[in-house]
Motif scaffolding. Structure first.
Motif, short mmCIF file in Angstrom:
data_model
loop_
_atom_site.label_atom_id
_atom_site.label_comp_id
_atom_site.label_asym_id
_atom_site.label_seq_id
_atom_site.Cartn_x
_atom_site.Cartn_y
_atom_site.Cartn_z
N SER A 5 74.98 60.76 -11.68
CA SER A 5 76.09 59.79 -11.66
C SER A 5 75.65 58.52 -10.95
CB SER A 5 77.28 60.39 -10.88
OG SER A 5 77.68 61.57 -11.54
N PHE A 6 76.24 57.40 -11.37
CA PHE A 6 75.99 56.13 -10.66
C PHE A 6 77.20 55.22 -10.90
CE2 PHE A 6 75.24 54.20 -14.74
CZ PHE A 6 74.49 55.12 -15.48
N TYR A 8 78.65 51.56 -11.96
CA TYR A 8 78.20 50.54 -12.93
C TYR A 8 78.94 49.25 -12.63
CZ TYR A 8 78.01 48.13 -17.48
OH TYR A 8 77.84 47.20 -18.49
N LYS A 29 69.62 49.44 -9.45
CA LYS A 29 68.63 49.13 -10.50
C LYS A 29 69.29 48.16 -11.48
CE LYS A 29 64.83 51.48 -9.71
NZ LYS A 29 64.94 51.21 -8.25
N LEU A 31 69.92 46.55 -15.13
CA LEU A 31 69.93 46.99 -16.53
C LEU A 31 70.07 45.77 -17.43
CD1 LEU A 31 70.29 49.22 -18.76
CD2 LEU A 31 72.75 49.15 -18.25
N ASP A 53 74.41 45.71 -14.50
CA ASP A 53 74.18 45.30 -15.90
C ASP A 53 74.34 43.79 -16.02
OD1 ASP A 53 74.05 44.91 -18.59
OD2 ASP A 53 75.52 46.46 -19.14
#
Lengths: 291, 149, 153, 781
Positions: A5-6, A8, A29, A31, A53
């Motif tokens: 799980s993360f 977003y 991270k 994306l 993102d």
């Protein structure tokens, strides 16, 4: 097949994105296309707490001519670079290299920035970046900084981008004319990555090579410029045997990678052969005016 | 997977050797080492965050130092497991006195099991060499810093 | 997280976990099981769907990334009972045997033809580099794609 | 059937396609049930280790988890079955469902988590803590047999599963050697391969407490076998187990097995009272679905100077893996049986040692033992031709049997076969003489062009039961159920998964009954709906399953004819059935009318049984022996070591053909897998038993751009063994293509002094071989 799980987040601006990376540090991270990150998430090799993102930062996807340079947004997909009129006109090595990456689906979603930051030793873009002397534009907490391609590929899956920094664009100056370019690669038959690949950007002067810039990927822990070969080619003749002699040292002074697909001897040999073939193809294309 | 090499350090073997066995030094030199607690004679329980690029594994395990021959050589065995796989290795470390100080020779074998072996086989040799190089690089810095004070 | 994705022309609003992959959004949340999953490393292409008209591997995309986008799956290709020319060509030329890779293969082929890449045998074979098939040896698939390209141009 | 309106022999388009091209097919992962739970399996990262302890508390406490089990909970479940007669004595240790105290290959299942969602099952899997005590590993077969090697199985004092020799023929090996002018020796490697069906394995199980019946959906090629063996493993009556093979996404032998997960999921369904689903991830497929091939052998050939092969002696190590699966030891045995290849060879010896290694089991993969035999014989043929400087075509012609039936030195009888016909057609269509001329020109320019061919015979249509290496089950079954409206259901015992038998069987039934194709529906794969059948493998679909159907159709026609005669008030022998109509001396009845009458049953003659249905079980009296010749032309780039396949021609003889379109499809797919073995594919384990080719990023399944367009031609020598004259074709491509392309590449490199190359012929291997040959030439000068 199922990531951990993360959280977003899709920031609306670059500043917001940088702030998020600052806040979460190593646990976040970035994306963009996802072709590098999502496979790592699915295999649970990477387990970020936060995925940032950049899909809402639309200006990261633009490809524009800016005078004698080309600005490529880090979020431009390989397909967009391949088909970009500006790239085809000013710097066709970009389009040729983009066409060699992965497959149609990967080229439709994977981004040039994502691939460059991931810095896979066998990725195609690093070779072209070195051959074009490109500059990577990074944005971070301390603002924007530019890193030359030579300094950007540091090690195995390691680029110069610091934690908290985002690669926003790639700046390529139009190669010195009359130019000749080619990218030759031998793909690893399962993954399509480069067992070895040579990107070549030449400036021709009548029947000699005025300037030679070469990027080799797939052979060492990161893409590199074979300086000896460049020197040997510069001022040299265009015939096959002179080029072959000049390219012989393409893997000199480099710790050549080895794996179940290719041994070090063969990979080192490929560096020379593919560089030679790229140089000759570039010359032939320039003289034959083939597209 | 073989891991061999050597590293040159300024101080003489007698200064270098004790540091090689000092957990406080080891915790700073083993890349990604976050815990190094003595459990029994020569055995330390450890937590090491190791990996390459975006791939990180939290390896819980043990480091065992044995066959200590003062100022000459010893054996280091490492065993750790993480969600991405297991890592086991052992190396003999030899010190050789040189005019400019000490040359450390290391020769060992490492085994990786599980996901990282089956997915990352093309990268493992390079990662292992990098970890060894980084260890001795930070050791050189560590040792140089201490001997100068 | 709340997302709205238009799937085969129908807007679908759902609350999903960020880690939910597009392929499982289609299969498990929407029940569209025509999209198949054949690997974990973005290689086999069985999960190929069209996102905004372009072939994409739905196993290498988060559902949340597709908020506001158009997704076409194999179930959405035929129009009111009429097979898409590519579907008909695959049947006509025996471009499938076990059928597992077929949905992804057909959608990748549709993108190839729509983008004018299905020029000749070599171009089609390179265009299908992202789609593995273990049964057919690809020959009849390539014939089907070339025929569908011919009839559409 | 007047005029050419018959279906048999026509490229009829497939009935299966409609659902598959619209995403409406149902594979195991598509099966959804109310209250479905999900299973994740924890697999050993080590190839050989003791399990000192497993802690499951954290996993059990994880939200959504309903059960966590380990080997301690499954000791009562019987061993995964091995059913082999050949070789006779085989050490057969237990193959547990979950590891019991010890793991013996990387990927062996150790624990299973059941949870309400896929996510919860996968997350909780990491909370199961296992204490492994790693043991020394025996990964490579030769090392596993060396003394002092770690022993895998208690109760067996080494890693030898069996030591089996088959020797026979008019001559002894001694005679053959003595009479020979030369004995040529060569080590040959058949590397391990992964079948990689595009659909990974998957299992769904549901237990109904009311009827105590378990329903098991599984991606399999043998649903009835799975029912029988899983029932035995779980000690439940076979009547309480229903197995359904829905649409199956390819098998190629990898689903011709009974797997641990099939028994495990039935056990979990009953234990938890929940329907449960396990879908294999590709990395699990690489680690724990059977691999193919895995033989390393030394061959000796006794040959006269004019190219007559007198004897072959083949000493081989078979890499069996840690445990037996269904047919593991039978594979090298079949290789032995087929070592005569297409030739009359007076003496054959095969000495096989089956070795346990800390790796996944090997078993049947498309060709199953026969590709190995053909590769040995066809490489030998080329080695001999090269040594005697004889044209490889001539060498082969000189060794073909002169008359048929021909009994081989290994005891097989080739039924009919005019192998020269296939070779001659390949020579003619391939313009062989022209190719050799072009090769000479190319060689003059210093280009490396190679021509390779292979003439193969394979053993197919597995039956009769008495001769089956798998110990029986050499038959299959079919039921023809005619419905009152005249439409027909065919229930076949085979289990197609891409072969297109819902169409080819419908062609056979429609032709025989004079019906339209869409009046016939072929059903398979559900053990509650279909009578016991053996399944789909060994290219036996048409030649055994199709013939069982043919027999059932004959019975239906016979009964319908007798009823029609009664209805037409005439004698049965006065009634002729043709074009779907029963023609009596003064009247006629359509098939549908008779079918309806059989069910209404008010005009039945006394004692005439109502209904119109027949079931047939067919066992062939002999195997069939398809044969053919493949021809391949390649050019090698000496600088890169890459290969360009300029031509691939396959001439195959599989007897009578029901649907040429389907046959071509089978041959294309087979050749692709044959070229995959020759050029691209290789399972690699390191010395610690770690699988280095664990994903499709490192295991090169052939892609479209890596294969040429194949030219397929046929000769048609009907098999005398069955009324359809069919022999089977599913594995012809895999068997013929591999040696053809290896022979071509070696031929290309012959001017450089290269004599042999082991597969796969990767660019690295070819370039390295060229360097070595040049160095030895320089040394020799």
């Amino acid at each position: 097949m199922i990531p951990t799980s993360f959280d977003y987040v899709a920031p609306e601006s670059l500043d917001e994105a940088v702030a998020l990376l600052q806040k979460h540090g190593d646990d976040a991270k970035v994306l963009t296309g996802g072709q590098s990150l999502i496979p790592l998430l699915r295999l649970r090799l990477a387990r970020p707490g936060v995925v940032v993102d950049l899909r809402k930062l639309s200006d990261l996807g633009r490809i524009e001519s800016a005078g004698e340079a080309l600005e490529i947004g880090a979020a431009a997909t390989h397909a967009e670079v391949m088909n970009s009129a500006a790239a085809l006109e000013k710097c066709p090595l970009l389009s040729e290299t983009a066409g060699e990456i992965g497959d149609v689906q990967v080229r439709n979603t994977g981004t040039i920035g994502g691939s460059l930051v991931h810095a896979d030793p066998a990725a195609d873009w690093p070779a072209a970046m070195l051959a074009l002397g490109a500059t990577m534009v990074l944005s971070g907490p301390q603002g924007e900084r530019a890193v030359a391609a030579e300094d950007f590929f540091v090690g195995l899956l390691e680029s110069a981008a610091q934690p908290g920094e985002i690669l926003t664009g790639i700046r390529v100056t139009v190669p010195r004319q009359p130019a000749a370019r080619a990218y030759r690669k031998l793909a690893q038959s399962a993954s399509g990555f480069a067992l070895a690949g040579a990107a070549v950007q030449l400036a021709l002067d009548g029947d000699t090579i005025a300037e030679a810039r070469i990027g080799i990927t797939g052979v060492a822990e990161h893409a590199y410029r074979p300086r000896e070969v460049e020197a040997a080619l510069t001022g040299g003749a265009l015939d096959a045997s002179s080029v072959e002699t000049a390219c012989a040292s393409a893997a000199e002074g480099v710790e050549v990678l080895e794996d179940i697909h290719a041994g070090a001897a063969y990979r080192g040999h490929l560096a020379s052969v593919l560089t030679k073939r790229a140089v000759l193809a570039a010359i032939e294309r320039a003289h034959g005016h083939a597209s | 997977m073989k891991i061999t090499g050597s590293a040159d350090l300024a101080p003489a073997p007698e200064d270098v050797f004790p540091r090689l066995l000092d957990p406080a030094v080891l915790i700073r030199c083993i890349p990604g080492c976050e815990k190094m607690e003595l459990v029994s004679e020569g055995v330390y329980s450890t937590l090491v965050r190791a990996g390459v690029g975006p791939v990180k594994g939290e390896f819980v395990g043990e480091v065992t130092l044995s066959d200590v021959v003062d100022r000459e050589s010893y054996r280091m065995a490492v065993a750790g497991k993480s969600a991405v796989g297991h890592a086991n290795g052992a190396a003999t470390i030899k010190l050789e006195a040189t005019e400019s100080g000490t040359r450390i020779h290391y020769a060992g074998d490492a085994q990786v099991a599980g996901l990282i072996a089956s997915v990352g086989s093309r990268l493992l040799q390079s990662v292992a060499n990098k970890i060894a190089r980084d260890f001795f690089k930070s050791l050189a810095v560590e040792v140089a810093a201490e001997s100068s004070t | 997280m709340e997302i709205t994705v238009s799937v085969n022309g129908k807007p679908e609003r759902r609350d999903v976990e960020p880690r939910l992959l597009l392929c499982y959004f289609l299969r498990d949340v929407l029940g569209l099981t025509g999209t198949h999953v054949g690997c974990e490393t973005s290689l086999c292409g069985a999960c190929t769907v069209l996102v905004d008209g372009k072939a994409v591997k739905s196993c290498t995309r988060l559902a949340v990334q597709c908020d506001g986008q158009e997704v076409t799956t194999i179930e959405g290709l035929a129009r009111n009972g009429e097979l898409h020319p590519m579907q008909a060509a695959f049947r006509e030329h025996h471009g499938l045997q076990c059928g597992f890779c077929t949905p992804g293969m057909i959608l990748a082929a549709v993108d190839l033809v729509d983008s004018g890449e299905a020029r000749d045998e070599t171009a089609v074979r390179h265009g299908l580099e992202g789609n593995l098939c273990r049964c057919t040896g690809y020959q009849n698939i390539v014939t089907a794609v070339l025929e569908a390209a011919g009839s559409s141009s | 059937m007047s005029g050419d309106t018959s279906y048999i022999g026509k490229p009829v388009r497939r009935k299966e396609d409609r659902r598959m091209i619209q995403g409406l097919a149902t594979y195991v992962e598509d099966v959804d049930l109310p209250g479905l739970h999900h299973v994740a399996i924890l697999r050993s990262p080590f190839a050989h280790a003791r399990i000192d302890g497993i802690r499951r508390e954290a996993a059990l406490a994880f939200e959504g988890v309903v059960d966590v089990i380990t080997g301690e909970d499954t000791t009562h479940i019987g061993t995964v079955p091995r059913s082999t007669v050949l070789p006779e004595e085989v050490n057969s240790p237990r193959t547990p469902v979950l590891a019991e105290g010890k793991v013996r290959f990387a990927g062996e299942p150790v624990a299973a988590v059941v949870a309400t969602s896929k996510e919860a099952a996968r997350d909780a899997l990491e909370l199961v803590e296992v204490d492994y005590d790693p043991l020394p590993v025996a990964s490579e077969p030769e090392a596993a047999l060396a003394d002092g090697a770690p022993v895998l199985h208690e109760g067996i004092d080494d890693n030898l599963a069996f030591d089996w020799t088959l020797a026979g023929g008019e001559l002894t090996w001694g005679d053959a050697r003595e009479r020979a002018d030369r004995v040529i020796e060569q080590r040959l490697v058949h590397q391990r391969l992964a079948p990689i069906a595009m659909e990974p394995r998957g299992v769904v199980a549901r237990f109904d407490p009311g009827t105590e019946e378990t329903t098991l959906w599984t991606s399999t090629q043998i649903p009835h076998f799975v029912r029988t063996f899983v029932a035995i493993m779980l000690s439940i009556p076979e009547t309480k187990l229903r197995v359904i093979a829905p649409d199956v996404g390819g098998g190629f032998g990898s689903k011709l097995n009974v797997y641990r997960e099939e028994a495990l999921l039935c056990f979990l369904a009953r234990r938890t009272g929940k329907p449960v689903k396990w879908i294999e991830r590709r990395s699990e497929n690489f680690q724990s679905t059977i691999h193919g091939r895995g033989q390393t052998g030394d061959v000796q050939v006794a040959v006269t100077s004019d190219g007559k092969i007198l004897g072959i002696h083949y000493d081989v190590l078979a890499d069996l893996g840690a445990y037996h699966q269904l047919l593991t030891p039978a594979m090298p045995a079949i290789t032995g049986l087929m070592l005569s290849g297409a030739y009359a060879i007076p003496h054959i010896t095969i000495h096989v040692r089956g070795v346990f290694t800390n790796r996944m089991s090997t078993d049947a993969y498309r060709g199953a033992g026969r590709p190995e035999a053909t590769y040995v014989v066809e490489r030998v043929a080329d080695l001999v031709a090269a040594e005697l400087d004889m044209d490889p075509v001539e060498l082969r012609q000189r060794n073909f049997p002169s008359e048929f039936p021909y009994e081989t030195a290994t005891g097989l009888t080739y039924d009919s076969g005019d192998y020269v016909k296939a070779l001659n057609k390949a020579i003619e269509v391939g313009e062989y003489a022209g190719l050799r001329a072009q090769q000479a020109e190319a060689r003059a320019e210093g280009r490396l062009v190679g021509i390779g061919l292979s003439s193969y015979v394979e053993i197919c249509a597995l039956g009769p039961s008495s001769a089956m290496p798998s110990g029986g089950f050499g038959w299959d079954s079919a039921t023809v159920q005619v419905h009152p409206t005249g439409s027909v259901s065919v229930l076949t015992g085979v289990s197609p998964h891409g072969q297109g038998q819902e169409t080819s069987f419908a062609q056979i039934a429609a032709d025989k009954l004079g019906l339209d194709l869409d009046q016939v529906e072929v059903k398979h794969g559900d053990t509650h709906a279909v009578q016991y059948g053996v399944g789909t493998f060994g290219s036996r679909g048409i030649a055994v399953g199709g013939v069982a159907l043919y027999r059932a159709l004959e019975q239906v026609i016979d009964k319908a004819t007798r009823l029609a005669a009664a209805l037409l008030e005439t004698e049965a022998d006065q009634v002729r059935f043709e074009g779907g109509v029963f023609h009596g001396p003064d009247g006629a009845l359509a098939f549908g009318e008779v079918a309806f009458a059989a069910h209404v049953a008010k005009d039945l003659p006394p004692g005439f049984e109502p209904g119109l249905r027949a079931t047939a079980f067919y066992e062939p009296e002999n195997f069939t022996f398809p044969f053919g010749t493949h021809l391949c032309v390649v050019e090698v780039d000496p600088e890169l070591g890459t290969i360009d396949i300029q031509r691939f021609l396959a001439v195959d003889d599989c007897g009578k053909v029901v649907n040429p379109m389907l046959v071509d499809g089978q041959i294309h797919g087979g050749i692709a897998q044959g070229l995959g073995q020759a050029l691209l594919e290789r399972v690699v384990y390191d010395d610690a038993g770690q699988l280095l080719t664990g994903t499709l990023m490192d295991y090169a399944v052939p892609k479209a751009h890596q294969l040429p367009r194949f030219q397929t031609e046929r000769t048609e020598t009907p098999s005398p063994v069955n009324p359809l004259g069919a022999k089977g074709v599913g594995e012809a491509g895999t068997i013929g293509a591999t040696p053809a392309v290896v022979n071509a590449v070696v031929d290309a490199l012959r001017p450089l002094g290269v004599r042999h190359l082991d597969m796969p012929l990767t660019p690295d291997r070819i370039w390295t071989a060229i360097q070595a040959a040049e160095r030895s030439k320089v040394g020799a000068r």
